[in-house]
Write an enzyme that holds these catalytic residues in place. Structure first.
Site, PDB file in Angstrom:
ATOM      1  N   ASN A   1      -0.254   1.717   0.471  1.00  0.00           N
ATOM      2  CA  ASN A   1      -1.125   1.473  -0.678  1.00  0.00           C
ATOM      3  C   ASN A   1      -2.562   1.580  -0.186  1.00  0.00           C
ATOM      4  O   ASN A   1      -3.048   0.686   0.494  1.00  0.00           O
ATOM      5  CB  ASN A   1      -0.832   0.067  -1.234  1.00  0.00           C
ATOM      6  CG  ASN A   1      -1.767  -0.320  -2.363  1.00  0.00           C
ATOM      7  OD1 ASN A   1      -2.579   0.492  -2.817  1.00  0.00           O
ATOM      8  ND2 ASN A   1      -1.653  -1.557  -2.824  1.00  0.00           N
TER       9      ASN A   1
ATOM     10  N   SER B   1      -0.017  -7.819   5.348  1.00  0.00           N
ATOM     11  CA  SER B   1      -0.429  -7.743   6.760  1.00  0.00           C
ATOM     12  C   SER B   1       0.644  -7.128   7.668  1.00  0.00           C
ATOM     13  O   SER B   1       0.826  -7.566   8.800  1.00  0.00           O
ATOM     14  CB  SER B   1      -0.858  -9.122   7.274  1.00  0.00           C
ATOM     15  OG  SER B   1      -1.957  -9.597   6.527  1.00  0.00           O
TER      16      SER B   1
HETATM   17  P1  13P Z   1      -2.310  -5.552   3.629  1.00  0.00           P
HETATM   18  O1  13P Z   1      -1.274  -4.753   4.396  1.00  0.00           O
HETATM   19  O2  13P Z   1      -3.706  -5.030   3.854  1.00  0.00           O
HETATM   20  O3  13P Z   1      -2.168  -7.015   3.841  1.00  0.00           O
HETATM   21  O4  13P Z   1      -2.025  -5.282   2.066  1.00  0.00           O
HETATM   22  C1  13P Z   1      -0.740  -5.418   1.585  1.00  0.00           C
HETATM   23  C2  13P Z   1      -0.706  -4.905   0.206  1.00  0.00           C
HETATM   24  O5  13P Z   1      -1.293  -5.474  -0.680  1.00  0.00           O
HETATM   25  C3  13P Z   1       0.061  -3.688  -0.058  1.00  0.00           C
HETATM   26  O6  13P Z   1       0.205  -3.456  -1.409  1.00  0.00           O
END
Ligand code: 13P
Length: 251
Positions: A9, A213
């Site tokens: 994403n 994360s």
């Molecule tokens: P992070 O991997 O930056 O924590 O974001 C996760 C996320 O919201 C994917 O849709």
């Protein structure tokens, strides 16, 4: 056997030029990688350009949202037809950032899911609790509410074309990952709920991704859990080496 899916994403990052560069790098890195399904979700403005780069590769394209009407006087909105025409096969729906900043509700999530499925797009449906909800021991109740509202009226066939992403809000962009056990517990809960509401077969075939994360350092252990079938990656999907490494670690 559920095939692992690693979805990136890209959120509101990267201009068309930057997105093209990343797509070119991923194409080099993952052109022959078929052990997992790879999906990248750039911004709307970069969708078509990125599609022209990855169209002949196993890398699939997804959008980050859609509006439920197919056309009309809805200034600023993007329809399922338009997203499909850009080469998308997937669309993220109900991300917590949309729930938090853009008043997305389980009801509007449901409308978007139905619109996506109606045109043959596979929705990646996001659920997840906030830190406050987790601390109040409401995690499962919140997930159940999101599933009940979000999946209302969906058929078994609809579910067979859907993917669920469990993204605890407190783990998104914070560097604080759910432990593999914490994630597994909720994934198993979601699968159990799906089994009860749809069928054993649907629940066994449903891919449930973890998001929050995810990085190369923690992806292997997370993906090793029985009910975790892949990842929805934010920050670490913005660099080809970390995203490709997560994909390779997962299989
Ligand atoms: P992070 O991997 O930056 O924590 O974001 C996760 C996320 O919201 C994917 O849709």
């Amino acid at each position: 056997m559920r095939k692992i899916m690693i979805a990136g994403n890209w959120k509101m990052y990267k201009t068309i030029g930057e997105a093209s560069m990343l797509a070119e790098e991923l194409k080099k890195e993952l052109a022959t990688f078929i052990e997992a399904d790879i999906v990248i979700c750039p911004t709307f403005t970069a969708l078509n350009t990125v599609y022209s780069i990855v169209e002949d590769t196993p890398i699939k394209l997804g959008a980050q949202n859609l509006f439920w009407e197919s056309e009309g006087a809805y200034t600023g909105e993007i329809s399922p037809v338009m997203i499909k025409a850009c080469g998308c096969e997937y669309v993220i729906i109900g991300h917590s950032e949309r729930r938090k900043y853009f008043n997305e509700t389980n009801e509007t999530v449901n409308k978007r899911i139905k619109a996506a499925l109606g045109i043959g797009l596979n929705p990646i449906i996001c659920v997840g609790e906030t830190l406050q909800e987790r601390e109040a021991d409401k995690t499962k109740a919140i997930i159940e509410e999101q599933l009940t509202g979000g999946l209302e009226g969906l058929s078994n066939e609809d579910m067979a074309n859907s993917i669920i992403a469990y993204e605890p809000v407190w783990a998104i962009g914070t560097g604080k990952t759910a432990t593999p056990d914490q994630a597994q517990e909720i994934h198993a809960f979601i699968r159990g709920w799906i089994k009860e509401k749809f069928s054993t077969l649907i629940s066994e075939n449903l891919r449930i991704l973890y998001g929050g994360s995810v990085k190369p350092e923690n992806s292997k252990e997370l993906m090793g859990q029985a009910d975790i079938d892949g990842a929805l990656v934010g920050g670490a999907s913005l660099k080809e080496d970390s995203f490709a490494q997560i994909a390779k670690n997962a299989v």
